[in-house]
Design a protein around this motif. Structure first.
Motif, PDB file in Angstrom:
ATOM      1  N   GLU A  57       0.803  -1.184   0.035  1.00  0.00           N
ATOM      2  CA  GLU A  57      -0.102   0.084   0.089  1.00  0.00           C
ATOM      3  C   GLU A  57       0.809   1.280   0.191  1.00  0.00           C
ATOM      4  OE1 GLU A  57      -3.668   0.257   0.328  1.00  0.00           O
ATOM      5  OE2 GLU A  57      -3.679  -1.303  -0.636  1.00  0.00           O
ATOM      6  N   MET A  61       0.618   3.851  -2.974  1.00  0.00           N
ATOM      7  CA  MET A  61       0.401   5.232  -2.583  1.00  0.00           C
ATOM      8  C   MET A  61       1.643   6.455  -3.133  1.00  0.00           C
ATOM      9  SD  MET A  61      -1.801   7.683  -2.125  1.00  0.00           S
ATOM     10  CE  MET A  61      -3.243   7.365  -0.959  1.00  0.00           C
ATOM     11  N   ALA A  96       0.294  -2.381  -6.078  1.00  0.00           N
ATOM     12  CA  ALA A  96       0.223  -2.696  -4.738  1.00  0.00           C
ATOM     13  C   ALA A  96      -0.909  -4.133  -4.893  1.00  0.00           C
ATOM     14  CB  ALA A  96      -0.701  -1.408  -4.082  1.00  0.00           C
ATOM     15  N   THR A  97      -1.513  -4.078  -5.719  1.00  0.00           N
ATOM     16  CA  THR A  97      -2.261  -5.439  -5.701  1.00  0.00           C
ATOM     17  C   THR A  97      -1.193  -6.751  -6.317  1.00  0.00           C
ATOM     18  OG1 THR A  97      -4.505  -4.496  -6.513  1.00  0.00           O
ATOM     19  CG2 THR A  97      -4.092  -6.594  -7.110  1.00  0.00           C
ATOM     20  N   SER A 101      -1.222  -6.718  -1.651  1.00  0.00           N
ATOM     21  CA  SER A 101      -2.440  -6.078  -0.897  1.00  0.00           C
ATOM     22  C   SER A 101      -3.814  -6.172  -1.714  1.00  0.00           C
ATOM     23  CB  SER A 101      -2.047  -4.765  -0.552  1.00  0.00           C
ATOM     24  OG  SER A 101      -2.497  -3.766  -1.750  1.00  0.00           O
ATOM     25  N   GLY A 103      -5.026  -3.638  -3.059  1.00  0.00           N
ATOM     26  CA  GLY A 103      -5.007  -2.221  -3.711  1.00  0.00           C
ATOM     27  C   GLY A 103      -6.208  -1.196  -3.455  1.00  0.00           C
ATOM     28  N   LEU A 105      -5.238   1.856  -1.277  1.00  0.00           N
ATOM     29  CA  LEU A 105      -4.629   3.221  -1.242  1.00  0.00           C
ATOM     30  C   LEU A 105      -5.717   4.190  -0.710  1.00  0.00           C
ATOM     31  CD1 LEU A 105      -3.203   3.415  -4.844  1.00  0.00           C
ATOM     32  CD2 LEU A 105      -2.371   2.252  -2.972  1.00  0.00           C
ATOM     33  N   GLY A 110     -11.079   1.522   2.075  1.00  0.00           N
ATOM     34  CA  GLY A 110     -10.810   0.149   2.861  1.00  0.00           C
ATOM     35  C   GLY A 110     -11.929  -0.004   4.037  1.00  0.00           C
ATOM     36  N   HIS A 115     -11.415  -3.827   4.618  1.00  0.00           N
ATOM     37  CA  HIS A 115     -10.003  -3.908   4.758  1.00  0.00           C
ATOM     38  C   HIS A 115      -9.739  -2.692   5.702  1.00  0.00           C
ATOM     39  CE1 HIS A 115     -10.727  -5.837   1.045  1.00  0.00           C
ATOM     40  NE2 HIS A 115      -9.543  -6.400   1.255  1.00  0.00           N
ATOM     41  N   TYR A 120      -3.717  -0.930   6.133  1.00  0.00           N
ATOM     42  CA  TYR A 120      -4.337  -0.146   5.194  1.00  0.00           C
ATOM     43  C   TYR A 120      -4.566   1.164   5.524  1.00  0.00           C
ATOM     44  CZ  TYR A 120      -5.372  -4.543   2.661  1.00  0.00           C
ATOM     45  OH  TYR A 120      -5.172  -5.741   1.826  1.00  0.00           O
ATOM     46  N   GLY A 123      -0.141   2.219   5.655  1.00  0.00           N
ATOM     47  CA  GLY A 123       0.577   2.046   4.263  1.00  0.00           C
ATOM     48  C   GLY A 123       0.124   3.498   3.367  1.00  0.00           C
ATOM     49  N   PRO A 124      -1.019   3.808   3.208  1.00  0.00           N
ATOM     50  CA  PRO A 124      -1.224   4.962   2.346  1.00  0.00           C
ATOM     51  C   PRO A 124      -0.925   6.420   2.999  1.00  0.00           C
ATOM     52  CG  PRO A 124      -3.170   3.309   2.306  1.00  0.00           C
ATOM     53  CD  PRO A 124      -2.177   3.056   3.560  1.00  0.00           C
TER      54      PRO A 124
END
Length: 141
Positions: A57, A61, A96-97, A101, A103, A105, A110, A115, A120, A123-124
């Motif tokens: 993530e 991002m 990211a996917t 993850s 994906g 972002l 999330g 998520h 989550y 990370g972003p």
């Protein structure tokens, strides 16, 4: 008004599709008898809380934030700004996917897709700081 209606309709559809992808038997789509097409049957989003998800993530991002910074600081022609932001978002989500993850972002997204955990969120958040910071380091103007 039409724009806001489209936003709400899109968000509702995203919740329904995410519920089906997560295999939620209690989702509205599952109760109505809808299932994913056979080609997508193996796709399941994970809801893990691992460092790998956070790093994926963060990287995704950072790529997106780098593209946004390029536009904000005027390093891209106005006509290409939307294209660059869209491409950086697409590339960040895809990477990211690919790295493991779901994906997301965006912690708000999330939350709606199930998520919502530390990876989550952090990370972003850290990725956006890193992406903007990297742009300022590499910007020569």
């Amino acid at each position: 008004m039409l724009f806001r209606s489209a936003q709400f309709a899109g968000a509702g559809l995203a919740i329904l599709v995410a519920g089906a992808m997560l295999g939620n038997e209690g989702s509205i789509l599952s109760q109505a008898g809808f299932a994913l097409p056979d080609a997508m049957a193996g796709i399941k989003a994970s809801v893990g809380n691992t460092i790998l998800i956070g790093v994926a993530e963060l990287i995704g991002m950072a790529i997106f934030a780098f593209g946004v910074a390029s536009v904000l600081y005027g390093r891209v022609e106005k006509a290409a700004s939307g294209l660059l932001i869209g491409f950086s978002l697409l590339f960040g989500l895809a990477l990211a996917t690919f790295l493991g993850s779901a994906g997301i972002l965006n912690p708000a997204v999330g939350l709606t897709t199930g998520h919502f955990n530390a990876m989550y969120i952090l990370g972003p958040l850290v990725g956006s700081i890193v992406g903007m910071w990297m742009f300022t380091l590499l910007d020569y103007k």
